[in-house]
Design a protein around this motif. Structure first.
Motif, short mmCIF file in Angstrom:
data_model
loop_
_atom_site.label_atom_id
_atom_site.label_comp_id
_atom_site.label_asym_id
_atom_site.label_seq_id
_atom_site.Cartn_x
_atom_site.Cartn_y
_atom_site.Cartn_z
N PRO A 90 -59.35 -23.49 -6.83
CA PRO A 90 -58.35 -24.56 -6.66
C PRO A 90 -57.26 -24.55 -7.73
N HIS A 91 -57.46 -23.84 -8.84
CA HIS A 91 -56.47 -23.79 -9.91
C HIS A 91 -55.48 -22.64 -9.73
N MET A 92 -55.78 -21.74 -8.79
CA MET A 92 -54.92 -20.58 -8.57
C MET A 92 -53.71 -20.98 -7.73
N LEU A 114 -38.07 -11.88 14.88
CA LEU A 114 -37.27 -12.40 15.99
C LEU A 114 -36.56 -13.71 15.65
N GLY A 115 -36.53 -14.07 14.37
CA GLY A 115 -35.80 -15.24 13.94
C GLY A 115 -36.62 -16.52 13.86
N GLY A 116 -37.89 -16.46 14.15
CA GLY A 116 -38.75 -17.64 14.05
C GLY A 116 -39.36 -17.77 12.66
N MET A 117 -40.35 -18.63 12.56
CA MET A 117 -41.07 -18.83 11.29
C MET A 117 -42.56 -18.76 11.58
N ARG A 118 -43.32 -18.29 10.61
CA ARG A 118 -44.78 -18.27 10.71
C ARG A 118 -45.37 -18.68 9.38
N ARG A 119 -46.60 -19.19 9.43
CA ARG A 119 -47.30 -19.52 8.19
C ARG A 119 -47.62 -18.23 7.43
N ALA A 120 -47.54 -18.29 6.13
CA ALA A 120 -47.94 -17.15 5.31
C ALA A 120 -49.45 -16.98 5.39
N VAL A 121 -49.91 -15.74 5.34
CA VAL A 121 -51.33 -15.43 5.34
C VAL A 121 -51.66 -14.70 4.05
N VAL A 122 -52.94 -14.58 3.77
CA VAL A 122 -53.38 -14.02 2.49
C VAL A 122 -52.81 -12.61 2.26
N GLU A 123 -52.59 -11.85 3.31
CA GLU A 123 -52.01 -10.51 3.15
C GLU A 123 -50.57 -10.55 2.66
N ASP A 124 -49.91 -11.70 2.74
CA ASP A 124 -48.53 -11.85 2.27
C ASP A 124 -48.44 -12.13 0.77
N VAL A 125 -49.55 -12.47 0.14
CA VAL A 125 -49.54 -12.86 -1.28
C VAL A 125 -49.16 -11.66 -2.14
N THR A 126 -48.14 -11.85 -2.98
CA THR A 126 -47.68 -10.77 -3.88
C THR A 126 -48.14 -10.99 -5.32
N HIS A 127 -48.27 -12.26 -5.73
CA HIS A 127 -48.64 -12.59 -7.11
C HIS A 127 -49.56 -13.81 -7.11
N ILE A 128 -50.37 -13.89 -8.15
CA ILE A 128 -51.22 -15.06 -8.37
C ILE A 128 -51.07 -15.50 -9.81
N ARG A 129 -51.32 -16.80 -10.05
CA ARG A 129 -51.23 -17.29 -11.43
C ARG A 129 -52.11 -18.52 -11.60
N TRP A 130 -52.42 -18.76 -12.88
CA TRP A 130 -53.18 -19.93 -13.31
C TRP A 130 -52.43 -20.54 -14.48
N GLN A 131 -52.13 -21.80 -14.41
CA GLN A 131 -51.48 -22.51 -15.50
C GLN A 131 -52.55 -22.90 -16.51
N LEU A 132 -52.38 -22.49 -17.78
CA LEU A 132 -53.34 -22.91 -18.80
C LEU A 132 -53.11 -24.39 -19.08
N PRO A 133 -54.18 -25.20 -19.06
CA PRO A 133 -54.02 -26.66 -19.06
C PRO A 133 -53.58 -27.28 -20.38
N GLU A 134 -53.67 -26.57 -21.46
CA GLU A 134 -53.32 -27.17 -22.75
C GLU A 134 -52.70 -26.12 -23.65
#
Length: 151
Positions: A90-92, A114-134
Motif C-alpha cells: 500500500p505504500h508503493m 483508436l483515440g479512446g482511453m483505457r485503464r492502465a494495467v500492471v504491464e504499463d508500469v514503468t517506475h515504482i517508488r516509496w516515499q520515506l515517511p520521515e
C-alpha cells in the motif's frame, strides 16, 4: 595574467555536490522446491538466468551518505524490462509515464491507438517508488523489497 584568469574561472565553478542518498539494487530469483515432509521450501538464487514465470525478489538498499538529515526523499526505481511488479504494497506508488506522474495504478488512464482511453494495467508500469515517511539522519540505512514476475 593567463594563469590568474584560468585560476579565477576554476574557482568560480561550483563544486559538484555528492548525492545525499545512495541507492543500490540486488535482484534474486525465488526458487520453490518441496522438502522431505512435502512442504514448499523457498530459496533465493542468483538472477543470472531467469525465464518467463520466474518470481524475482528485488531489494533496494538506501543510505544517507551526507552529514545532514534528508527530508522528503522517495526511493525510486525503474521497473526491470519484461517484468510485472507485485503492486500489493500500500505504500508503493507507480508511474506509467517514466516518472512524470505518480499514484496508485487504478488512478491512471492511457490513450488507445483508436483515440479512446483505457485503464492502465500492471504491464504499463514503468517506475515504482516509496516515499520515506520521515527525515533520514546521516548514516542511516534501510532497504525496501518487492516481488516481480518475469513475462
Amino acid at each position: 595574467m593567463g594563469l590568474a584568469l584560468a585560476a579565477g574561472l576554476t574557482a568560480a565553478q561550483p563544486v559538484a555536490a555528492q548525492p545525499a542518498m545512495r541507492l543500490g539494487t540486488q535482484t534474486f530469483v525465488e526458487r520453490v522446491s518441496t522438502d522431505i515432509n512435502g512442504r514448499p521450501r523457498r530459496t533465493l538464487a542468483s538472477a543470472d538466468r531467469v525465464g518467463p514465470g520466474d518470481t524475482l525478489i528485488v531489494i533496494v538498499h538506501w543510505r544517507n551518505a551526507s552529514t545532514q538529515p534528508v527530508r522528503d526523499f522517495a526511493v525510486t526505481r525503474a521497473v526491470p524490462p519484461r517484468t510485472r511488479p507485485d503492486l500489493n504494497d500500500p505504500h508503493m506508488q507507480v508511474s506509467v509515464d517514466g516518472g512524470g506522474h505518480w499514484g496508485r495504478l487504478d488512478q491512471f488512464w492511457l490513450p488507445t491507438p483508436l483515440g479512446g482511453m483505457r485503464r492502465a494495467v500492471v504491464e504499463d508500469v514503468t517506475h515504482i517508488r516509496w516515499q520515506l515517511p520521515e527525515a533520514v539522519p546521516p548514516g542511516r540505512t534501510g532497504r525496501i523489497s518487492y516481488r516481480a514476475v518475469m513475462r
